[in-house]
Write a protein that holds these residues in place. Structure first.
Motif, mmCIF file in Angstrom:
data_model
loop_
_atom_site.group_PDB
_atom_site.id
_atom_site.type_symbol
_atom_site.label_atom_id
_atom_site.label_comp_id
_atom_site.label_asym_id
_atom_site.label_seq_id
_atom_site.Cartn_x
_atom_site.Cartn_y
_atom_site.Cartn_z
ATOM 1 N N TRP A 197 0.833 -1.214 0.000
ATOM 2 C CA TRP A 197 0.000 0.000 0.000
ATOM 3 C C TRP A 197 0.865 1.260 0.000
ATOM 4 C CZ3 TRP A 197 0.399 3.205 4.374
ATOM 5 C CH2 TRP A 197 -0.364 4.381 4.289
ATOM 6 N N LEU A 198 1.897 1.289 0.823
ATOM 7 C CA LEU A 198 2.725 2.488 0.949
ATOM 8 C C LEU A 198 3.504 2.757 -0.331
ATOM 9 C CD1 LEU A 198 3.791 4.813 2.573
ATOM 10 C CD2 LEU A 198 5.406 3.249 3.701
ATOM 11 N N LEU A 199 4.077 1.732 -0.931
ATOM 12 C CA LEU A 199 4.834 1.933 -2.170
ATOM 13 C C LEU A 199 3.924 2.351 -3.324
ATOM 14 C CD1 LEU A 199 7.452 -0.975 -2.058
ATOM 15 C CD2 LEU A 199 7.795 1.439 -1.558
ATOM 16 N N GLN A 200 2.724 1.797 -3.366
ATOM 17 C CA GLN A 200 1.772 2.217 -4.394
ATOM 18 C C GLN A 200 1.383 3.680 -4.202
ATOM 19 O OE1 GLN A 200 -1.380 -0.662 -3.974
ATOM 20 N NE2 GLN A 200 -0.429 -2.125 -5.376
ATOM 21 N N SER A 201 1.186 4.075 -2.950
ATOM 22 C CA SER A 201 0.825 5.472 -2.652
ATOM 23 C C SER A 201 1.955 6.411 -3.041
ATOM 24 C CB SER A 201 0.508 5.626 -1.163
ATOM 25 O OG SER A 201 -0.580 4.816 -0.791
ATOM 26 N N LEU A 202 3.174 6.036 -2.732
ATOM 27 C CA LEU A 202 4.325 6.870 -3.079
ATOM 28 C C LEU A 202 4.503 6.956 -4.595
ATOM 29 C CD1 LEU A 202 6.843 5.585 -0.386
ATOM 30 C CD2 LEU A 202 5.882 7.896 -0.515
ATOM 31 N N SER A 203 4.289 5.856 -5.286
ATOM 32 C CA SER A 203 4.413 5.856 -6.747
ATOM 33 C C SER A 203 3.401 6.806 -7.378
ATOM 34 C CB SER A 203 4.211 4.436 -7.292
ATOM 35 O OG SER A 203 5.201 3.558 -6.807
ATOM 36 N N LYS A 204 2.169 6.785 -6.878
ATOM 37 C CA LYS A 204 1.142 7.687 -7.398
ATOM 38 C C LYS A 204 1.486 9.145 -7.119
ATOM 39 C CE LYS A 204 -2.620 4.324 -6.979
ATOM 40 N NZ LYS A 204 -3.846 3.934 -6.242
ATOM 41 N N LEU A 205 2.059 9.399 -5.937
ATOM 42 C CA LEU A 205 2.469 10.766 -5.601
ATOM 43 C C LEU A 205 3.544 11.272 -6.555
ATOM 44 C CD1 LEU A 205 2.700 10.900 -1.697
ATOM 45 C CD2 LEU A 205 1.183 12.225 -3.169
ATOM 46 N N MET A 206 4.508 10.422 -6.853
ATOM 47 C CA MET A 206 5.596 10.853 -7.732
ATOM 48 C C MET A 206 5.108 11.127 -9.147
ATOM 49 S SD MET A 206 8.065 11.030 -5.673
ATOM 50 C CE MET A 206 9.420 11.337 -6.798
ATOM 51 N N ILE A 207 4.144 10.328 -9.592
ATOM 52 C CA ILE A 207 3.585 10.560 -10.926
ATOM 53 C C ILE A 207 2.803 11.865 -10.959
ATOM 54 C CG2 ILE A 207 1.906 9.695 -12.610
ATOM 55 C CD1 ILE A 207 4.489 8.120 -12.615
ATOM 56 N N ALA A 208 2.216 12.242 -9.805
ATOM 57 C CA ALA A 208 1.355 13.435 -9.738
ATOM 58 C C ALA A 208 2.090 14.658 -9.198
ATOM 59 C CB ALA A 208 0.145 13.134 -8.860
ATOM 60 N N MET A 209 3.407 14.701 -9.326
ATOM 61 C CA MET A 209 4.187 15.764 -8.711
ATOM 62 C C MET A 209 3.803 17.173 -9.177
ATOM 63 S SD MET A 209 6.216 15.303 -6.310
ATOM 64 C CE MET A 209 6.823 13.944 -5.335
ATOM 65 N N ARG A 210 3.283 17.283 -10.348
ATOM 66 C CA ARG A 210 2.971 18.615 -10.873
ATOM 67 C C ARG A 210 1.541 19.061 -10.556
ATOM 68 N NH1 ARG A 210 6.329 16.242 -14.614
ATOM 69 N NH2 ARG A 210 8.204 17.419 -15.157
ATOM 70 N N GLU A 211 0.809 18.220 -9.849
ATOM 71 C CA GLU A 211 -0.569 18.590 -9.534
ATOM 72 C C GLU A 211 -0.604 19.632 -8.419
ATOM 73 O OE1 GLU A 211 -2.986 15.237 -8.699
ATOM 74 O OE2 GLU A 211 -2.581 14.246 -10.619
ATOM 75 N N ALA A 212 -1.598 20.483 -8.477
ATOM 76 C CA ALA A 212 -1.693 21.611 -7.541
ATOM 77 C C ALA A 212 -1.951 21.154 -6.114
ATOM 78 C CB ALA A 212 -2.794 22.565 -7.996
ATOM 79 N N ASN A 213 -2.673 20.052 -5.936
ATOM 80 C CA ASN A 213 -3.025 19.605 -4.586
ATOM 81 C C ASN A 213 -2.035 18.606 -4.016
ATOM 82 O OD1 ASN A 213 -3.619 17.473 -6.263
ATOM 83 N ND2 ASN A 213 -5.506 16.904 -5.198
ATOM 84 N N LEU A 214 -0.780 18.638 -4.518
ATOM 85 C CA LEU A 214 0.221 17.674 -4.100
ATOM 86 C C LEU A 214 0.473 17.734 -2.590
ATOM 87 C CD1 LEU A 214 2.319 15.528 -4.784
ATOM 88 C CD2 LEU A 214 3.956 17.374 -5.203
ATOM 89 N N SER A 215 0.616 18.932 -2.053
ATOM 90 C CA SER A 215 0.928 19.075 -0.626
ATOM 91 C C SER A 215 -0.137 18.426 0.244
ATOM 92 C CB SER A 215 1.086 20.548 -0.254
ATOM 93 O OG SER A 215 2.193 21.102 -0.921
#
Length: 305
Positions: A217-235
């Motif tokens: 679960w954690l690695l999948q969540s981190l992978s999705k975050l890295m793919i979405a790095m340019r999204e405005a709601n990243l923080s």
């Protein structure tokens, strides 16, 4: 055993020379192979087969493996107790008054030898000063500290080095038939703590752990975050992940270790993709590395630590 090759080579030489010291002191951390070495020594000294010794197939070897050999005597602190009292050593003395039943070399294994109280050590010392016929002792302890100098001086000392991650992975595969990839991932993530590795894989008695599922679960969540790095709601997404980790305090330390391996893998993937820890996420790292530089990975890592 590869993970203690030099030590086991030394024991093999002793077996072939058939010059068994009266007493050994095996020191080292728990799970470093000290007990395995003691039983290997007992088998090799009493093997009825031909080389290589031990053959692991003769009557003597099989009895020692099953722990039913009458001349292999084991003692340690009783369950729930922290010391080995003099009564335990006296019981051994009574057994050793008779000749071995069938062994050429009877073995007395004293586990956690440092737990012997003063009276027990003095009783043991008397046996070491006048060793029983065809009998050798193996004392197992973390260090020689806590044992009488006179006992230390009568033992051949063999030091067992701590296991590294590769050695732990090897044991997980050979002793528990763990998938080699999983063994590699867990040992490199958890580190050289054999007991902790067993807990994470539910290989210890009475443990029910979902470490593998939480890691996924954690690695999948981190992978999705890295793919979405340019999204405005990243923080806010990072904050939600942090809150989820904090809500599970028992997993928090493990979670941080998994996060470290994730970003470590990202930083090395472009140069040495075969050296990543999380091999089962190879495709994810391949996708992320096309969008994120190593410098960015290091910068993002600061958001978590």
């Amino acid at each position: 055993m590869k993970y203690q090759y030099d030590t086991f080579q030394e024991l093999e030489h002793i077996i072939k020379a058939d010059k068994i010291p009266n007493a050994f002191l095996f020191t080292g951390e728990n799970h470093s192979g000290r007990k395995e070495a003691a039983f290997l020594l007992a088998k090799g000294c009493n093997c009825l087969g031909s080389e290589p010794l031990p053959c692991n197939n003769c009557r003597s070897c099989r009895k020692i493996d099953r722990q039913t050999h009458p001349d292999i005597i084991k003692i340690g602190p009783e369950e729930g107790k922290k010391i080995i009292p003099i009564s335990g050593i006296r019981n051994i003395s009574t057994v050793l008054a008779s000749r071995p039943n069938e062994a050429r070399h009877r073995m007395v294994l004293i586990d956690e030898a440092h737990a012997m109280n003063q009276q027990a050590q003095n009783a043991l010392l008397k046996m070491l000063e006048e060793p029983p016929q065809s009998t050798f002792f193996v004392l197992i302890a973390k260090e020689g500290h806590g044992l009488l100098d006179t006992i230390n001086s009568r033992c051949r000392k063999i030091r067992f080095s701590s296991l590294n991650c590769a050695a732990i992975a090897e044991r997980l595969v050979s002793e528990f038939n763990t998938d080699p990839e999983i063994a590699h991932i867990v040992s490199e993530t958890v580190g050289p703590d054999y007991e902790k590795n067993l807990v994470c894989l539910n290989l210890k008695d009475d443990t029910k752990n979902n470490w593998l599922q939480k890691r996924q679960w954690l690695l999948q969540s981190l992978s999705k975050l890295m793919i979405a790095m340019r999204e405005a709601n990243l923080s806010s997404r990072i904050m939600l992940l942090s809150q989820a980790l904090n809500a599970d305090p028992e997993f928090l330390t493990d979670g941080l270790a998994i996060i470290r391996t994730f970003f470590r893998d990202l930083t090395v993937f472009s140069l040495y993709p075969e050296k990543i820890v999380n091999l089962d996420f190879f495709n994810s790292f391949s996708d992320i590395s096309r969008q994120v530089t190593r410098e960015q990975c290091l910068k993002y890592l600061e958001l978590f630590f």
